[in-house]
Design a protein around this motif. Structure first.
Motif: not given
Ligand code: HEC
Ligand code: HEC
Length: 385
Positions: A54-75, A79-81
């Motif tokens: 998914v390198s260079g894929d627009e949808k993956a970039i959008r998902l990555g942006l959401l995840l990067f800023n999401d503190p719920r990734l940590s239990p 803590v977000a990226c």
């Protein structure tokens, strides 16, 4: 007579304001010019990572942006990226060492241009950007999360689960726990590949030099030019800080202490190689999407890396683009400012250096003016405000 005296006084005044070293125009020899051109062009041509489908894929970039800023990734949900890699701080955090689920031992690097690296992290524990994005999710001092937590977050959040399915053509529920963690790493990587630093006054100078445009080269400050001359000359900086990102991409020991507490050391590259050899998330493993797999040319450094004693206490040569924005410096953030870094290179203790480093490094004994010039050059590697 009075007029003559006034004239003489004016002349003396003018000379006092312009010591000879400063008044002289800075010019570069042909070999110097060739060395300078090798620090560009910037930005590099766009490229994608064959190990990440998914390198260079627009949808993956959008998902990555959401995840990067999401503190719920940590239990802990805290803590977000982006807590450590803060967009408004050049994707670093301004702290000596990172503080996540616990206090760490290493400085948070900027993520600008991170996609161009061969090895990731100060010790090169990962050989892909997606592997380096999985590492912090599970690292105890960073997000202290686990694959199960990540999968359940994505399956239970409607927005995340929809974007995930659109990106990977499969739901997070159906995919399986560890593959979801890898997919998350790959989406995070796709987003981070878009974080490319802007052009700088140095780049404008470098391109003007390439084009032989002397009117344009003259707008680059003389102090930065003198610093650049030192950087590629007597200072020997460009033996390690080379290419468009001012890094060899390899590891060295420049005498920054690596004790992290009483009786405790950061083994640096030595620990990084050990981590890499034990990891399933590499170019050599089953999760690489590169059709050539571990025989891919991109995997050559990964295949050949071997644990050697000289790796002990070595750390990655950092990129110097945007260095002005990423204080404090070094793998453990022990040098607070660029003048302190100049002081380190000026006065370093050769006895402390490993045999390998010592051949290149020696105390530079910089004059105050030389230290200012080197600093002016380093500051010209940041975009104009
Ligand atoms: C607690 C602070 C913290 C958090 C949270 C964090 N990082 Fe980091 N990041 C660091 C530190 C510290 C390093 C250096 C690690 C090392 O050398 O061992 C690093 C290194 C990296 C690198 C390697 C960069 C390079 O140029 O070598 C990448 C990529 C990265 N982080 C991405 C992420 C992503 C994606 C997330 C979220 C999933 C994340 N980080 C969460 C602190 C953090
Ligand atoms: C032998 C290779 C080598 C040489 C020569 C070298 N460096 Fe470095 N440089 C490194 C390494 C390795 C680090 C990181 C060390 C650490 O964190 O322990 C570093 C760190 C830095 C940093 C801190 C960057 C950051 O983000 O933390 C700056 C600034 C820097 N070097 C500038 C210079 C300048 C200026 C010169 C010449 C006077 C120079 N370097 C010469 C290898 C080198």
């Amino acid at each position: 007579m009075i007029r003559l005296l006034v004239l003489a006084a004016a002349l003396i005044g003018a000379c006092a304001n312009a010591p000879s070293a400063i008044a002289q125009a800075v010019s570069f020899s042909e070999p110097e010019r060739a060395a300078i051109l090798r620090f560009g062009p910037w930005p590099p041509p766009p490229s994608t990572d064959a190990s990440n489908r998914v390198s260079g894929d627009e949808k993956a970039i959008r998902l990555g942006l959401l995840l990067f800023n999401d503190p719920r990734l940590s239990p802990s949900g805290r803590v977000a990226c982006a807590s450590c890699h803060q967009p408004e701080q050049a994707f670093a955090d301004g702290l000596p060492v990172a503080v996540g689920a616990a206090k760490g031992v290493r400085n948070t690097p900027s993520l600008l241009d991170a996609g161009f690296s061969r090895w990731f992290g100060w010790a090169g524990a990962n050989d892909t950007l997606w592997g380096a994005s999985i590492r912090p999710i599970t690292a105890a001092a960073e997000m202290a999360s686990a694959a199960e937590h990540v999968q359940s977050l994505i399956t239970t959040d409607t927005a995340l689960s929809a974007t995930f399915t659109q990106t990977f053509g499969e739901s997070a529920e159906a995919m399986g726990t560890e593959p979801v963690l890898v997919a998350v790493g790959k989406a995070l990587a796709a987003y981070q590949e878009t974080l490319i630093s802007k052009r700088t006054p140095f780049d404008a100078f470098r391109d003007a030099l390439a084009a032989g445009n002397t009117a344009a080269t003259s707008t680059y400050a003389d102090s930065a030019k003198r610093g650049l001359k030192l950087f590629i000359g007597e200072g020997r900086c460009s033996l390690c800080h080379l290419g468009p990102r001012f890094t060899s991409g390899e590891f060295d020991d420049i005498g920054v202490p690596f004790f992290t507490g009483p009786g405790k050391v950061d083994k640096g590259r030595y620990a990084g190689i050990q981590y890499f050899k034990d990891s399933a998330f590499t170019r050599l493993g089953a999760y690489s999407d590169d059709p050539a797999g571990k025989d891919s040319p991109a995997a050559i450094p990964s295949r050949h890396v071997a644990l050697q004693g000289r790796a002990f206490g070595s750390f990655k040569v950092p990129s110097l683009r945007g260095v002005q924005e990423t204080a404090p410096y070094m793998h453990n953030g022990t040098l607070k400012t660029l003048p302190e870094v100049m002081e380190h290179y000026s006065k370093m203790d050769q006895e402390r250096l490993h045999i390998d480093g010592a051949a290149i490094l020696r105390p530079l004994n910089l004059s105050p003016q030389q230290a200012l010039d080197l600093e002016a050059f380093l500051r010209s590697l940041s975009p104009m405000k």
